[in-house]
Every structure is written in C-alpha cells, then in structure tokens.
Design a protein around this motif. Sequence first.
Motif, PDB file in Angstrom:
ATOM      1  N   GLY A  80      -2.462  -0.843  16.051  1.00 48.05           N
ATOM      2  CA  GLY A  80      -3.156  -0.639  14.791  1.00 48.05           C
ATOM      3  C   GLY A  80      -3.454   0.817  14.552  1.00 48.05           C
ATOM      4  N   LEU A  81      -4.173   1.079  13.462  1.00 45.05           N
ATOM      5  CA  LEU A  81      -4.551   2.435  13.081  1.00 45.05           C
ATOM      6  C   LEU A  81      -5.993   2.434  12.595  1.00 45.05           C
ATOM      7  N   VAL A  82      -6.691   3.501  12.935  1.00 51.24           N
ATOM      8  CA  VAL A  82      -8.027   3.759  12.396  1.00 51.24           C
ATOM      9  C   VAL A  82      -7.904   4.999  11.530  1.00 51.24           C
ATOM     10  N   ASN A  83      -8.194   4.865  10.242  1.00 47.76           N
ATOM     11  CA  ASN A  83      -7.982   5.945   9.290  1.00 47.76           C
ATOM     12  C   ASN A  83      -9.310   6.542   8.845  1.00 47.76           C
ATOM     13  N   THR A  84      -9.393   7.854   8.893  1.00 50.68           N
ATOM     14  CA  THR A  84     -10.620   8.564   8.512  1.00 50.68           C
ATOM     15  C   THR A  84     -10.295   9.703   7.555  1.00 50.68           C
ATOM     16  N   ILE A  85     -11.297  10.092   6.781  1.00 50.27           N
ATOM     17  CA  ILE A  85     -11.232  11.293   5.940  1.00 50.27           C
ATOM     18  C   ILE A  85     -12.476  12.120   6.254  1.00 50.27           C
ATOM     19  N   ASP A  86     -12.244  13.318   6.747  1.00 51.41           N
ATOM     20  CA  ASP A  86     -13.356  14.201   7.153  1.00 51.41           C
ATOM     21  C   ASP A  86     -14.308  13.483   8.111  1.00 51.41           C
ATOM     22  N   GLY A  87     -13.744  12.679   8.990  1.00 48.13           N
ATOM     23  CA  GLY A  87     -14.549  11.986   9.992  1.00 48.13           C
ATOM     24  C   GLY A  87     -15.148  10.678   9.534  1.00 48.13           C
ATOM     25  N   ASP A  88     -15.038  10.368   8.248  1.00 43.65           N
ATOM     26  CA  ASP A  88     -15.598   9.118   7.724  1.00 43.65           C
ATOM     27  C   ASP A  88     -14.536   8.019   7.752  1.00 43.65           C
ATOM     28  N   LEU A  89     -14.883   6.870   8.307  1.00 45.99           N
ATOM     29  CA  LEU A  89     -13.959   5.751   8.422  1.00 45.99           C
ATOM     30  C   LEU A  89     -13.660   5.167   7.045  1.00 45.99           C
ATOM     31  N   ILE A  90     -12.369   5.061   6.701  1.00 40.96           N
ATOM     32  CA  ILE A  90     -11.990   4.494   5.406  1.00 40.96           C
ATOM     33  C   ILE A  90     -11.232   3.176   5.544  1.00 40.96           C
ATOM     34  N   SER A  91     -10.573   2.950   6.679  1.00 43.84           N
ATOM     35  CA  SER A  91      -9.875   1.677   6.842  1.00 43.84           C
ATOM     36  C   SER A  91      -9.470   1.471   8.296  1.00 43.84           C
ATOM     37  N   ILE A  92      -9.282   0.210   8.638  1.00 42.90           N
ATOM     38  CA  ILE A  92      -8.723  -0.192   9.920  1.00 42.90           C
ATOM     39  C   ILE A  92      -7.518  -1.075   9.619  1.00 42.90           C
ATOM     40  N   MET A  93      -6.378  -0.743  10.214  1.00 37.91           N
ATOM     41  CA  MET A  93      -5.142  -1.468   9.945  1.00 37.91           C
ATOM     42  C   MET A  93      -4.636  -2.132  11.219  1.00 37.91           C
TER      43      MET A  93
END
Length: 291
Positions: A247-260
Amino acid sequence: MNERDFLAVRFEEHRPRLRAVAYQMLGSLSDADDAVQEAWLRLARADDTIDNLGGWLTTVVGRVSLDMLRTRRLRRESPLEPHLPDPVVSREEGADPEREALLSDSVGLALLVVLESLSPAERLAFVLHDMFGLPFDEIAPIMERTPVATRKLASRARRHVQGAVPKPDPDPAIQRRLVDAFMTAARSGSFDDLLAILHPDVVLRGDSADGMTVLRGARVVAGQVAVFHRMATVSTARPAVVNGTAGLVNTIDGDLISIMSFTVADGKIIEIDILSDPGRLARIDLTGLEP
C-alpha cells in the motif's frame, strides 16, 4: 501481586486475540478497543472462578461485537453501500507484532468490505469459525442458536465470500512492483501505462468525506488517470503494508491525505482501496511508520 493485578496480567495475555476478533467483526479499530474494554469490565465484575478464561473472554467479545453490529443496523449508522474498514498500516521492513495480531491470513480490506455486507449473525459465525477456528458448539451459545443453525449461517456467509474476494498474490515483491508501476504511470499521466497493469475486472473503492465511490473495469479506473496524476505530483507517497498487502501512505507537507491498499492477482492490480476521509484518517495510528 493481588488478585486483581493477577487477573489484569492474564487478561493482557488474551488482549491481542480479543482485539483481532473484534476488529474483524466490526471493521473499526476504535470500536474493537471499546469491545475489548467492555470484556475487561465484565471480567473485573465476575464473581465466579473462570476455568477457560480465553474462551470466556472470546464469548464476551463476540456477544458485545454482535450487539454493536445490530445497534448499527437499527440506528442506520452503516451506509447502504459498503464502506472501507479502518486500515491496519505498518512498515514494509520489519514485522509489527501488535498490528499483525489484528489480522489472520489474507484479511485484507477487500475481505473486510465483503464482510460488511453480511448480516451480523452471518459475520460472527464466519469470523469465529473460519478465521479463528472456534467450533460451532462454542459459537452457538453466543448467538443463542443451535450449532446446526450456526453452521448454516457460516456456510451462507462462506458462499457469499467465495468468489467475491480475489485471491491475492502472496509475494510482497510482486505486489510492490505493481504498486511502483502504478505510481510511475500516475506521475507520467499515462492512460496506456495505467491500463496495462490493471486487471480487466479491477475495482476501485474510494471512501471520502462525501461517502463511498465504486468504479469497476480497467478502462473506467484508468480513466481516473488525471486524478491519480494530480495526487502523485502534489503529494509524497510512502510505501507501507496495509492489511497485509502493498500500500501507500500519501501526505502533503506532512499531513495525511490518503491511505491506499492494492490487491494484486494474476500479475495485475485487481482492487484499489483509497481512504481519504479526513475525519477517519485523523484516528488512524501511523506510529508503526515512524523511522
């Protein structure tokens, strides 16, 4: 050590299994913790000596989980469409015993989504028997049914599950190679490259603050390439293991936006599950991903 402290120590020995039962029943980590806590409270109030503590606690957690599922139905808390369960996220390198304890073999998000569609009684019978190996004569009292009736419930649930959940490729290297190829196609914005790695019957489930979206078919999912491209170019993707699969853990500037989470079968990606609901993401424990 007094009697209560000794009881607490014995309870902690059973906590991982109890939490796993509750999680696979409820699909919610916080609800699972509530069910386990209720089991402890009932144990602390129990007057009689309990010979088989593990069996007694499993019975309590099963009953509490069953009641919680029934309450959800009555209050219409569960959406008509299945929703993504809480993902269990861990690092690729090094096993996390606490997170692994939540999962029996092949309990990916795909299976948990299907379990959401079962009746509470079917789900309990299937989880306790097929996932945890409890005999039907021990499950039946929890449900206040006969062993024969309980067996029929588990059989009906099994028929529903079989064929509805793809059998994932067990090789982590193959899984990760396909996920890496997905990200390469997303970054380049290539429809053809994305289409090439998707199974013809691929299913994409996206659970956001607006509810659940389900897309089916390789060309339909590949048609979301612009969305994937935007996500891949503005966020940082960290490899992770999500419910036992790549899977993937996606962040923007350290903030979690999604888990795939990706399910790979026959050399193709056959399921993609994306949790992007900010409220639910805020409750996900990602300490296992810390360096």
